[in-house]
Motif scaffolding. Structure first.
Motif, PDB file in Angstrom:
ATOM      1  N   LYS A 123      39.659 -82.586   1.687  1.00 24.82           N
ATOM      2  CA  LYS A 123      40.145 -82.831   3.049  1.00 24.82           C
ATOM      3  C   LYS A 123      40.871 -81.605   3.587  1.00 24.82           C
ATOM      4  O   LYS A 123      41.366 -80.775   2.839  1.00 24.82           O
ATOM      5  CB  LYS A 123      41.075 -84.049   3.075  1.00 24.82           C
ATOM      6  CG  LYS A 123      40.381 -85.363   2.808  1.00 24.82           C
ATOM      7  CD  LYS A 123      41.283 -86.538   3.181  1.00 24.82           C
ATOM      8  CE  LYS A 123      40.541 -87.844   3.072  1.00 24.82           C
ATOM      9  NZ  LYS A 123      41.389 -89.000   3.451  1.00 24.82           N
ATOM     10  N   GLU A 124      40.942 -81.541   4.897  1.00 22.38           N
ATOM     11  CA  GLU A 124      41.636 -80.438   5.552  1.00 22.38           C
ATOM     12  C   GLU A 124      43.143 -80.615   5.402  1.00 22.38           C
ATOM     13  O   GLU A 124      43.642 -81.745   5.278  1.00 22.38           O
ATOM     14  CB  GLU A 124      41.253 -80.433   7.027  1.00 22.38           C
ATOM     15  CG  GLU A 124      41.637 -79.177   7.775  1.00 22.38           C
ATOM     16  CD  GLU A 124      41.003 -79.141   9.158  1.00 22.38           C
ATOM     17  OE1 GLU A 124      39.862 -78.633   9.271  1.00 22.38           O
ATOM     18  OE2 GLU A 124      41.645 -79.600  10.110  1.00 22.38           O
ATOM     19  N   ARG A 125      43.842 -79.488   5.418  1.00 19.39           N
ATOM     20  CA  ARG A 125      45.299 -79.545   5.344  1.00 19.39           C
ATOM     21  C   ARG A 125      45.847 -80.300   6.561  1.00 19.39           C
ATOM     22  O   ARG A 125      45.481 -79.991   7.709  1.00 19.39           O
ATOM     23  CB  ARG A 125      45.855 -78.122   5.282  1.00 19.39           C
ATOM     24  CG  ARG A 125      47.210 -78.009   4.655  1.00 19.39           C
ATOM     25  CD  ARG A 125      47.485 -76.589   4.208  1.00 19.39           C
ATOM     26  NE  ARG A 125      46.722 -76.231   3.010  1.00 19.39           N
ATOM     27  CZ  ARG A 125      46.932 -75.138   2.294  1.00 19.39           C
ATOM     28  NH1 ARG A 125      47.878 -74.284   2.662  1.00 19.39           N
ATOM     29  NH2 ARG A 125      46.207 -74.881   1.235  1.00 19.39           N
ATOM     30  N   GLU A 126      46.754 -81.234   6.294  1.00 24.23           N
ATOM     31  CA  GLU A 126      47.212 -82.177   7.314  1.00 24.23           C
ATOM     32  C   GLU A 126      48.681 -81.945   7.649  1.00 24.23           C
ATOM     33  O   GLU A 126      49.520 -81.781   6.756  1.00 24.23           O
ATOM     34  CB  GLU A 126      47.029 -83.611   6.771  1.00 24.23           C
ATOM     35  CG  GLU A 126      47.597 -84.714   7.608  1.00 24.23           C
ATOM     36  CD  GLU A 126      47.589 -86.062   6.888  1.00 24.23           C
ATOM     37  OE1 GLU A 126      47.469 -87.089   7.560  1.00 24.23           O
ATOM     38  OE2 GLU A 126      47.724 -86.067   5.643  1.00 24.23           O
ATOM     39  N   LYS A 178      48.630 -77.557  13.840  1.00 20.01           N
ATOM     40  CA  LYS A 178      47.419 -76.943  13.286  1.00 20.01           C
ATOM     41  C   LYS A 178      47.786 -75.991  12.166  1.00 20.01           C
ATOM     42  O   LYS A 178      48.556 -75.047  12.370  1.00 20.01           O
ATOM     43  CB  LYS A 178      46.652 -76.193  14.374  1.00 20.01           C
ATOM     44  CG  LYS A 178      46.355 -77.031  15.609  1.00 20.01           C
ATOM     45  CD  LYS A 178      45.513 -78.248  15.285  1.00 20.01           C
ATOM     46  CE  LYS A 178      45.182 -79.021  16.557  1.00 20.01           C
ATOM     47  NZ  LYS A 178      44.445 -80.274  16.242  1.00 20.01           N
ATOM     48  N   TYR A 179      47.184 -76.168  10.998  1.00 18.60           N
ATOM     49  CA  TYR A 179      47.565 -75.340   9.849  1.00 18.60           C
ATOM     50  C   TYR A 179      47.248 -73.867  10.107  1.00 18.60           C
ATOM     51  O   TYR A 179      47.970 -72.983   9.638  1.00 18.60           O
ATOM     52  CB  TYR A 179      46.865 -75.824   8.577  1.00 18.60           C
ATOM     53  CG  TYR A 179      45.385 -75.561   8.525  1.00 18.60           C
ATOM     54  CD1 TYR A 179      44.483 -76.507   8.999  1.00 18.60           C
ATOM     55  CD2 TYR A 179      44.877 -74.376   8.015  1.00 18.60           C
ATOM     56  CE1 TYR A 179      43.130 -76.280   8.973  1.00 18.60           C
ATOM     57  CE2 TYR A 179      43.518 -74.138   7.979  1.00 18.60           C
ATOM     58  CZ  TYR A 179      42.644 -75.095   8.469  1.00 18.60           C
ATOM     59  OH  TYR A 179      41.303 -74.856   8.449  1.00 18.60           O
ATOM     60  N   TYR A 180      46.212 -73.580  10.867  1.00 20.25           N
ATOM     61  CA  TYR A 180      45.812 -72.191  11.083  1.00 20.25           C
ATOM     62  C   TYR A 180      46.751 -71.440  12.032  1.00 20.25           C
ATOM     63  O   TYR A 180      46.615 -70.246  12.227  1.00 20.25           O
ATOM     64  CB  TYR A 180      44.371 -72.103  11.581  1.00 20.25           C
ATOM     65  CG  TYR A 180      43.995 -73.065  12.670  1.00 20.25           C
ATOM     66  CD1 TYR A 180      43.257 -74.210  12.397  1.00 20.25           C
ATOM     67  CD2 TYR A 180      44.397 -72.846  13.988  1.00 20.25           C
ATOM     68  CE1 TYR A 180      42.914 -75.108  13.401  1.00 20.25           C
ATOM     69  CE2 TYR A 180      44.070 -73.738  14.994  1.00 20.25           C
ATOM     70  CZ  TYR A 180      43.323 -74.872  14.691  1.00 20.25           C
ATOM     71  OH  TYR A 180      42.990 -75.760  15.697  1.00 20.25           O
ATOM     72  N   PHE A 240      52.955 -79.397   5.380  1.00 21.05           N
ATOM     73  CA  PHE A 240      51.603 -79.910   5.442  1.00 21.05           C
ATOM     74  C   PHE A 240      51.265 -80.515   4.086  1.00 21.05           C
ATOM     75  O   PHE A 240      51.940 -80.250   3.088  1.00 21.05           O
ATOM     76  CB  PHE A 240      50.612 -78.781   5.768  1.00 21.05           C
ATOM     77  CG  PHE A 240      50.678 -78.297   7.189  1.00 21.05           C
ATOM     78  CD1 PHE A 240      51.726 -77.487   7.623  1.00 21.05           C
ATOM     79  CD2 PHE A 240      49.704 -78.655   8.109  1.00 21.05           C
ATOM     80  CE1 PHE A 240      51.796 -77.047   8.937  1.00 21.05           C
ATOM     81  CE2 PHE A 240      49.769 -78.214   9.434  1.00 21.05           C
ATOM     82  CZ  PHE A 240      50.805 -77.418   9.826  1.00 21.05           C
ATOM     83  N   GLN A 276      47.701 -81.796   1.517  1.00 24.28           N
ATOM     84  CA  GLN A 276      46.254 -81.706   1.361  1.00 24.28           C
ATOM     85  C   GLN A 276      45.811 -82.464   0.118  1.00 24.28           C
ATOM     86  O   GLN A 276      46.444 -82.377  -0.935  1.00 24.28           O
ATOM     87  CB  GLN A 276      45.828 -80.236   1.247  1.00 24.28           C
ATOM     88  CG  GLN A 276      44.347 -80.012   1.322  1.00 24.28           C
ATOM     89  CD  GLN A 276      43.994 -78.541   1.452  1.00 24.28           C
ATOM     90  OE1 GLN A 276      44.747 -77.654   1.066  1.00 24.28           O
ATOM     91  NE2 GLN A 276      42.831 -78.262   2.039  1.00 24.28           N
ATOM     92  N   TRP A 336      52.668 -69.210   3.705  1.00 27.71           N
ATOM     93  CA  TRP A 336      52.516 -70.473   2.985  1.00 27.71           C
ATOM     94  C   TRP A 336      53.114 -70.372   1.590  1.00 27.71           C
ATOM     95  O   TRP A 336      53.052 -69.310   0.949  1.00 27.71           O
ATOM     96  CB  TRP A 336      51.043 -70.832   2.857  1.00 27.71           C
ATOM     97  CG  TRP A 336      50.421 -71.190   4.166  1.00 27.71           C
ATOM     98  CD1 TRP A 336      49.872 -70.340   5.087  1.00 27.71           C
ATOM     99  CD2 TRP A 336      50.309 -72.503   4.711  1.00 27.71           C
ATOM    100  NE1 TRP A 336      49.426 -71.058   6.178  1.00 27.71           N
ATOM    101  CE2 TRP A 336      49.677 -72.382   5.970  1.00 27.71           C
ATOM    102  CE3 TRP A 336      50.675 -73.767   4.265  1.00 27.71           C
ATOM    103  CZ2 TRP A 336      49.405 -73.486   6.787  1.00 27.71           C
ATOM    104  CZ3 TRP A 336      50.397 -74.864   5.076  1.00 27.71           C
ATOM    105  CH2 TRP A 336      49.774 -74.717   6.310  1.00 27.71           C
TER     106      TRP A 336
END
Length: 123
Positions: A43-46, A106-108, A37, A39, A113
């Motif tokens: 901004k949200e983690r992509e 989806k990062y969640y 991912f 970031q 990590w």
């Protein structure tokens, strides 16, 4: 517990290449999906890319054809080869582990990590 350590980030000119590595310890990850991912501030983690146990790979449209994800199960390591880099690829890149054999964008959905590695692409 799983520890992930990314390396390989840095400063590169547009059109250049970098290879990120993510070394895992604490558990064998060959049965799990692993992802990259990125970031940028505010901004949200992509989602960037993912690889599953079978070796199948998945990419965000923005990096398809330029980035390649791979894994070395013997070394418990996942890689992200980034070619034809663009300034918009500038971000902190994170590797992540999802405790299933299915990938997600989806990062969640990812449990473990790394600390992240900065990639900066100059124009």
């Amino acid at each position: 517990q799983v520890q992930l350590v990314e390396s390989g980030g840095g400063l590169v000119q547009a059109g250049g290449s970098l290879r990120l590595s993510c070394a895992a310890s604490g558990r064998t990850l060959s049965n799990y999906a692993m992802g990259w991912f990125r970031q940028t501030p505010g901004k949200e983690r992509e989602f960037v890319a993912a690889i599953i146990r079978s070796g199948s790979t998945y990419y965000a449209d923005s990096v398809k054809g330029r980035f390649t994800i791979s894994r070395d199960n013997a070394k418990n390591t996942v890689f992200l080869q980034m070619n034809s880099l663009k300034p918009e690829d500038t971000a902190v890149y994170y590797c992540a582990v999802r405790r299933t054999s299915y990938y997600s964008t989806k990062y969640y959905d990812y449990t473990y990590w790394g600390q992240g590695t900065q990639v900066t692409v100059s124009s």
